[in-house]
Design an enzyme around this catalytic site. Sequence first.
Site, PDB file in Angstrom:
ATOM      1  N   LYS A   1      20.310 -17.997 -49.803  1.00  0.00           N
ATOM      2  CA  LYS A   1      20.595 -16.569 -49.733  1.00  0.00           C
ATOM      3  C   LYS A   1      20.593 -16.093 -48.291  1.00  0.00           C
ATOM      4  CE  LYS A   1      18.656 -15.381 -54.284  1.00  0.00           C
ATOM      5  NZ  LYS A   1      17.717 -14.515 -55.021  1.00  0.00           N
TER       6      LYS A   1
ATOM      7  N   PHE B   1       6.645 -25.945 -68.096  1.00  0.00           N
ATOM      8  CA  PHE B   1       7.982 -25.817 -67.518  1.00  0.00           C
ATOM      9  C   PHE B   1       7.903 -25.916 -65.998  1.00  0.00           C
ATOM     10  CE2 PHE B   1      11.179 -23.240 -65.445  1.00  0.00           C
ATOM     11  CZ  PHE B   1      12.353 -23.654 -66.046  1.00  0.00           C
TER      12      PHE B   1
ATOM     13  N   GLY C   1      19.475 -17.178 -59.038  1.00  0.00           N
ATOM     14  CA  GLY C   1      19.091 -18.538 -59.385  1.00  0.00           C
ATOM     15  C   GLY C   1      19.432 -18.909 -60.809  1.00  0.00           C
TER      16      GLY C   1
ATOM     17  N   ASP D   1      20.209  -9.443 -55.451  1.00  0.00           N
ATOM     18  CA  ASP D   1      19.618 -10.347 -56.442  1.00  0.00           C
ATOM     19  C   ASP D   1      20.001  -9.841 -57.832  1.00  0.00           C
ATOM     20  OD1 ASP D   1      17.970 -12.361 -57.528  1.00  0.00           O
ATOM     21  OD2 ASP D   1      16.332 -10.935 -57.737  1.00  0.00           O
ATOM     22  N   LYS D   2      19.818 -10.661 -58.846  1.00  0.00           N
ATOM     23  CA  LYS D   2      20.173 -10.255 -60.210  1.00  0.00           C
ATOM     24  C   LYS D   2      18.951  -9.866 -61.013  1.00  0.00           C
ATOM     25  CE  LYS D   2      21.096 -13.146 -63.572  1.00  0.00           C
ATOM     26  NZ  LYS D   2      20.282 -12.594 -64.694  1.00  0.00           N
TER      27      LYS D   2
ATOM     28  N   ASN E   1      10.997 -14.200 -53.442  1.00  0.00           N
ATOM     29  CA  ASN E   1      12.054 -15.149 -53.112  1.00  0.00           C
ATOM     30  C   ASN E   1      13.261 -14.471 -52.470  1.00  0.00           C
ATOM     31  OD1 ASN E   1      12.502 -13.786 -55.501  1.00  0.00           O
ATOM     32  ND2 ASN E   1      13.625 -15.443 -56.449  1.00  0.00           N
ATOM     33  N   ASP E   2      13.251 -13.144 -52.363  1.00  0.00           N
ATOM     34  CA  ASP E   2      14.347 -12.421 -51.691  1.00  0.00           C
ATOM     35  C   ASP E   2      13.978 -12.003 -50.274  1.00  0.00           C
ATOM     36  OD1 ASP E   2      15.933 -12.458 -54.067  1.00  0.00           O
ATOM     37  OD2 ASP E   2      14.737 -10.805 -54.845  1.00  0.00           O
TER      38      ASP E   2
ATOM     39  N   LYS F   1      13.120 -28.220 -65.931  1.00  0.00           N
ATOM     40  CA  LYS F   1      13.834 -27.172 -66.673  1.00  0.00           C
ATOM     41  C   LYS F   1      13.571 -27.245 -68.181  1.00  0.00           C
ATOM     42  CE  LYS F   1      17.604 -26.709 -63.332  1.00  0.00           C
ATOM     43  NZ  LYS F   1      17.039 -27.639 -62.344  1.00  0.00           N
TER      44      LYS F   1
END
Length: 1001
Positions: A719, A498, A632, A342-343, A742-743, A503
């Site tokens: 993923k 948001f 994402g 992941d980033k 989310n990972d 977005k």
Amino acid sequence: MGDFRPRTVWLGHPEKREQRYPRNFINNQKYNFFTFLPGVLFNQFKYFFNLYFLLLACSQFVNDLRLGALYTYWVPLGIVLIITIMREAVEEIRCYCRDKEVNSQIYSKLSIRGKVEVVFFFISVFSLTSERNGSCFLRTDQLDGETDWKLRHPVACTQRLPTAADILQIRSYVYAEEPNIDIHNFIGTFTREDGDPPVNESLSIENTLWASTVIASGTVVGVVIYTGKELRSVMNTSDPRHKVGLFDLEVNCLTKILFGALVVVSLVMVALQHFAGRWYLQIFRFLLLFYNIVPISLRVNLDMGKMVFSWMIRRDSKIPGTVVRASTIPEQLGRISYLLTDKTGTLTQNEMVFRRLHLGTVAYGMDSMDEVQSHVFSFNDSTINPCGNTTPTSRVPAATKVRKTINSRVHEAVKAIALVHCVTPAYEANGVTDQAEAEQHYEDTCRVYQAASPDEVSLVQWTESVGLTLVGRDQNSMQLRTPTGQILNFTILQIFPFTYESKRMGIIVRDESTGEMTFYMKGADVVMAGIVQYNDWLEEECGNMAREGLRVLVVSKKSLTEEQYQDFEARYVQAKLSVHDRSLKVATVIESLEMEMELLCLTGVEDQLQADVRPTLEILRNAGIKVWMLTGDKLETATCTAKNAHLVTRNQEIHIFNSVTTRGEAHLELNAFRRKHDCALVISGDSLEVCLKFYEYEFMELACQCPAVVCCRCAPTQKAQIVRLLQERTGKLTCAVGDGGNDVSMIQEADCGVGVEGKEGKQASLAADFSVTQFKHLGRLLMVHGRNSYKRSAGLSQFVIHRSLCISTMQAVFSSVFYFASVPLYQGFLIIGYSTIYTMFPVFSLVLDKDVKSEVAMLYPELYKDLLKGRPLSFKTFLIWVLISIYQGSIIMYGAMLLFESEFVHIVAISFTSLILTELLMVALTIQTWHWLMIVAELLSLACYIASLVFLHEFIDVYFIATMSFLWKVTVITLVSCLPLYILKYLRRRFSPPNYSKLTT
């Protein structure tokens, strides 16, 4: 009712029964020793122990099959079962304790009798909060992996109640939608019937608290809607698969070969007897006689080795805080070919720093923020002093509004950034100043910002640094302080939060000093480009800032008249009360305002890299591991982060896969990509989905050839899909690294899952096989511990096989000499002691062996690349050890029969002693780096054998072993069996040394 069903929870109505809900279970799993015991047995012994059980059962009923005492068969098997079950039981108990801790949490329930404690009641659709402004913040990092605090609001009519207990005195109910997996939306209504007229309020995601979230501010009283399996956290959780290591599968394959050899040898022995007599019984006798060919101690040695490897990982001071949650696959870390990471929060710190303000004609960076501050000060002075150089905004003639001064443009942009957010300033006691006083005087030293996004905090902190400070906020108002100390009051009319779909977020405020109503909005450039007025610089500058690794937001505004707002409010309230298609109706009403908005500025925020990310990725790349980044974020930001982190080297070309929506477009892009060589690939999630739909094999073939791959706008399910495809298409081992909820799917799907304990909570860490505190620890985890675990497991398994084959060869030679008789060479305690107290400790000490120091392994990650070929444990090395076993077993047995004297018991004494000494010397030959425990194990085993000779008079002639004849015969046999191997090892290291030996000389 379509997608709805009435879920009614009556509040304070005595005629209605209290609705009860089942207990909540996170894993919906009951733990019982007898439920997991069969699974343990079948998983560990399914390849060869079933037949072993069958043979032992037959030996109970067919007396002709008995070869010696039954304890010689049951004791080794019992030891294996006990140790294996204990290891599995420890892991199951740990998992049970973790789940019990979660499932036993105590909550306070508000009832007619007052507050009572209940177990694990999750709160949803709350009614009121302890905060005076009628709102609270929610941390959802354990649910969706996001560290930002979400702003939540109570139901208006219940928030106005004097006390929390008064909620039980009103007649009201909640109408909620059917349970579903969507954690970002909720549709329902709240109805209070005891008023005149009845009060109806719409409920949305802004009024909910999901399970597995934490209240970050204040306290909340709420109504339970979903429980048990209907919890959205449970519905979004997939069942984790049981991971079996590739090394275990390879060992099982070798075990099958050994079992086949066992059957072949037994058939050959019977065939050499010409199948005389009851030959079928002889087959079973030989199967029991040569059962050592299949080493039942192999599993227990490997399992104990895994426990030692896991302990070493946890105790490594250079990677503190590392946790091993799956002790069955530490050797997997030594053979990773693909690392998927992941980033945000994994490669980056998830700490936002404001870097750039762009107004179209002028841009301000970190080195020019003082100019922005001076413009804000100048504009503020001019509005206070009409005699200044700049005309007050309220008196600007219409003809001059087209071209604003730079002061007014900067001030308008800064004010918009200071208003369009969901940040709330909170004041904490500092020294002698109490909280109430600090809040009353807006003391800067006591103020902290609570926000729904780290991006928004960085923006508000920046506006404070340039002179416009957010000092107060509640549900209906906001206060800004100018550089001169003047307080600007704004009334919050509407907030549009948001969402991942929109977005963007917006807010409508009224300036109390002028009465002007303004609609401010900020969002991603992809959506804002169609909302703001035409310009020729937005797209270009957004791309430039994204290439610098900045998160870009577009800020705009629109002035509203009283009539426009009243019309909008009526339509907006009506849409929010709708039960069917509420989201679509609300979005349609909001979009009616989002037209021809004035573009004010662009903001650029940087997410800084984690510590030592660049050297760690370089180590992984040099080790032959291909790194894929799955995120994402938008394409430009992901690409820039990949460059900054050196995931893509400076001399590598990057191929950006154009957006495709059809099969034909995907075909053209794949052909264009095929013509590129040695270049990194960047692709979006939408394009990836199209390619996998029509050209899955072709795309994966091309992507696997890339040195690095970046997948942006990637969903959590995508993923996991990418991990699964890599496993299926390449057959290589994968490792997934992430820090958020989310990972979890990706981590559980990978062969090795590594969770990073970061700002996004511990959900990824708890779901992973290994947990680290920083991404940089991954280098040592793989290069040192993974490499050592794999090489040690390979050496240990092959030596255990050698130990078993050696004694089986001796038994085969003995039976052949004595006319293929099914008579055991060693009986009773000798056969048990051989694989336990006499050789177990030296053989198991191989788990401490290492070819190079950890510093060398980190300095030369190329050593890791050799392991990817699987050479430490292969058919070639297996065959070499088989030949060594046959040679040594034959030499020992033939030598003992050649040199023995008149009595058979001398053969047993000479051969068994030579066998023990040979095994001890072979351990010494195999060891590459001596550890003091290895020396202790060698000496202890030898001492145990010498001491036990006194009690082995039934099998060994004690008087014979004290003679010089016994000593020289054992010495000669041992030297002949071992000396040639020592010579071959010396010659090999001299003329064809392995890579690691070159680094140690």
